[in-house]
Scaffold this motif. Sequence first.
Motif, PDB file in Angstrom:
ATOM      1  N   MET A  24      81.610   8.368 101.978  1.00 51.49           N
ATOM      2  CA  MET A  24      80.863   9.613 101.724  1.00 51.49           C
ATOM      3  C   MET A  24      81.536  10.364 100.600  1.00 51.49           C
ATOM      4  O   MET A  24      82.777  10.427 100.546  1.00 51.49           O
ATOM      5  N   GLY A  25      80.720  10.997  99.752  1.00 55.39           N
ATOM      6  CA  GLY A  25      81.281  11.768  98.650  1.00 55.39           C
ATOM      7  C   GLY A  25      81.991  13.025  99.115  1.00 55.39           C
ATOM      8  O   GLY A  25      82.868  13.549  98.429  1.00 55.39           O
ATOM      9  N   SER A  26      81.620  13.504 100.299  1.00 55.16           N
ATOM     10  CA  SER A  26      82.193  14.737 100.836  1.00 55.16           C
ATOM     11  C   SER A  26      82.046  14.733 102.352  1.00 55.16           C
ATOM     12  O   SER A  26      81.137  14.100 102.900  1.00 55.16           O
ATOM     13  N   LYS A  27      82.919  15.478 103.018  1.00 55.37           N
ATOM     14  CA  LYS A  27      82.783  15.662 104.466  1.00 55.37           C
ATOM     15  C   LYS A  27      81.425  16.291 104.791  1.00 55.37           C
ATOM     16  O   LYS A  27      80.886  16.105 105.871  1.00 55.37           O
ATOM     17  N   SER A  28      80.882  17.054 103.834  1.00 52.92           N
ATOM     18  CA  SER A  28      79.595  17.708 104.070  1.00 52.92           C
ATOM     19  C   SER A  28      78.446  16.701 104.189  1.00 52.92           C
ATOM     20  O   SER A  28      77.338  17.066 104.566  1.00 52.92           O
ATOM     21  N   ASP A  29      78.709  15.423 103.869  1.00 59.30           N
ATOM     22  CA  ASP A  29      77.677  14.377 104.009  1.00 59.30           C
ATOM     23  C   ASP A  29      77.696  13.736 105.402  1.00 59.30           C
ATOM     24  O   ASP A  29      76.938  12.789 105.663  1.00 59.30           O
ATOM     25  N   LEU A  30      78.537  14.251 106.290  1.00 66.83           N
ATOM     26  CA  LEU A  30      78.750  13.581 107.584  1.00 66.83           C
ATOM     27  C   LEU A  30      77.479  13.454 108.423  1.00 66.83           C
ATOM     28  O   LEU A  30      77.274  12.439 109.104  1.00 66.83           O
ATOM     29  N   HIS A  52      83.693  11.633  91.514  1.00 67.21           N
ATOM     30  CA  HIS A  52      84.127  12.584  90.490  1.00 67.21           C
ATOM     31  C   HIS A  52      85.492  13.194  90.783  1.00 67.21           C
ATOM     32  O   HIS A  52      86.286  13.435  89.871  1.00 67.21           O
ATOM     33  N   ARG A  53      85.768  13.471  92.068  1.00 64.70           N
ATOM     34  CA  ARG A  53      86.997  14.185  92.425  1.00 64.70           C
ATOM     35  C   ARG A  53      88.175  13.240  92.693  1.00 64.70           C
ATOM     36  O   ARG A  53      89.326  13.607  92.487  1.00 64.70           O
ATOM     37  N   THR A  54      87.872  12.050  93.227  1.00 66.73           N
ATOM     38  CA  THR A  54      88.956  11.091  93.551  1.00 66.73           C
ATOM     39  C   THR A  54      88.535   9.674  93.128  1.00 66.73           C
ATOM     40  O   THR A  54      88.459   8.771  93.977  1.00 66.73           O
ATOM     41  N   ALA A  95      77.116   3.835 100.547  1.00 68.22           N
ATOM     42  CA  ALA A  95      77.702   4.966  99.818  1.00 68.22           C
ATOM     43  C   ALA A  95      76.736   6.140  99.892  1.00 68.22           C
ATOM     44  O   ALA A  95      75.560   6.011  99.537  1.00 68.22           O
ATOM     45  N   ILE A  96      77.243   7.268 100.368  1.00 69.57           N
ATOM     46  CA  ILE A  96      76.409   8.441 100.660  1.00 69.57           C
ATOM     47  C   ILE A  96      76.860   9.600  99.788  1.00 69.57           C
ATOM     48  O   ILE A  96      78.044   9.979  99.831  1.00 69.57           O
ATOM     49  N   ALA A  97      75.940  10.165  99.008  1.00 65.30           N
ATOM     50  CA  ALA A  97      76.353  11.283  98.149  1.00 65.30           C
ATOM     51  C   ALA A  97      75.160  12.142  97.730  1.00 65.30           C
ATOM     52  O   ALA A  97      74.026  11.656  97.658  1.00 65.30           O
ATOM     53  N   GLY A  98      75.456  13.399  97.450  1.00 64.32           N
ATOM     54  CA  GLY A  98      74.430  14.320  96.974  1.00 64.32           C
ATOM     55  C   GLY A  98      74.728  14.778  95.556  1.00 64.32           C
ATOM     56  O   GLY A  98      75.639  14.271  94.901  1.00 64.32           O
ATOM     57  N   LEU A  99      73.931  15.722  95.092  1.00 66.20           N
ATOM     58  CA  LEU A  99      74.025  16.281  93.736  1.00 66.20           C
ATOM     59  C   LEU A  99      73.976  15.167  92.695  1.00 66.20           C
ATOM     60  O   LEU A  99      73.115  14.298  92.762  1.00 66.20           O
ATOM     61  N   SER A 100      74.883  15.174  91.724  1.00 63.66           N
ATOM     62  CA  SER A 100      74.907  14.105  90.727  1.00 63.66           C
ATOM     63  C   SER A 100      75.610  12.903  91.368  1.00 63.66           C
ATOM     64  O   SER A 100      76.794  12.670  91.170  1.00 63.66           O
TER      65      SER A 100
HETATM   66  C1  RP5 Z   1      78.640  15.330  96.338  1.00 63.87           C
HETATM   67  O1  RP5 Z   1      78.489  16.677  96.228  1.00 63.87           O
HETATM   68  C2  RP5 Z   1      78.881  15.071  97.802  1.00 63.87           C
HETATM   69  O2  RP5 Z   1      78.462  13.788  98.141  1.00 63.87           O
HETATM   70  C3  RP5 Z   1      78.084  16.132  98.486  1.00 63.87           C
HETATM   71  O3  RP5 Z   1      76.803  15.669  98.865  1.00 63.87           O
HETATM   72  C4  RP5 Z   1      77.923  17.188  97.412  1.00 63.87           C
HETATM   73  C5  RP5 Z   1      78.565  18.508  97.754  1.00 63.87           C
HETATM   74  O4  RP5 Z   1      79.925  18.288  98.053  1.00 63.87           O
HETATM   75  P1  RP5 Z   1      80.814  19.446  98.696  1.00 63.87           P
HETATM   76  O5  RP5 Z   1      80.867  20.552  97.698  1.00 63.87           O
HETATM   77  O6  RP5 Z   1      80.118  19.841  99.984  1.00 63.87           O
HETATM   78  O7  RP5 Z   1      82.158  18.810  98.957  1.00 63.87           O
HETATM   79  O8  RP5 Z   1      79.714  14.843  95.584  1.00 63.87           O
END
Ligand code: RP5
Length: 159
Positions: free
Chosen positions: A8-14, A39-41, A59-64
């Motif tokens: 996941m790109g972020s814990k917020s994708d849980l 982008h971050r790691t 692979a799970i991610a939001g935004l770009s």
């Molecule tokens: C993406 O940015 C992540 O996958 C997530 O969906 C989105 C927002 O990330 P956070 O700001 O909540 O960490 O990289």
Amino acid sequence: MSKVSIIMGSKSDLKVAEKAIAILDKFGVQFDINVASAHRTPARVEELVKDSDADVFIAIAGLSAALPGVVASFTVKPVIGVPVSGAVNFDALLSVVQMPPGIPVAAVGLDRGDNAAVLAVEMLSIKDESLVGKLLDYRAEQAAKVLADSEEVRANVLN
Ligand code: RP5
């Protein structure tokens, strides 16, 4: 040993990842799960993919949402990308779908962690016959639910 690696790109994708976990648990498929951002790691993403013994990546991610494509760049194993919904939606969807030629990502719909997991199980079933029966049972379960829903709706509306 994990059959599926969820990143996941972020814990917020849980919440989206939990849909995948529910399906993988139902099918008894072992998985690993990590948070790592393209982008971050980026170095951590590379390390996770290259060190993984999984057969399929989700692979799970939001935004770009570069994560699915970046994961795909580090492996020739199949990568399923799950775009996460947000204020815009098309950002993540198009980021996952619009891969350049030669580095494909199998994209599912917005927030469809469940479908990503079903697709992963279908891929694994090519080599694991025991999963084929479970997939057919799952289809039958869904068909039975549609029939039951229809009967419930008819009973409520037509009486
Ligand atoms: C993406 O940015 C992540 O996958 C997530 O969906 C989105 C927002 O990330 P956070 O700001 O909540 O960490 O990289």
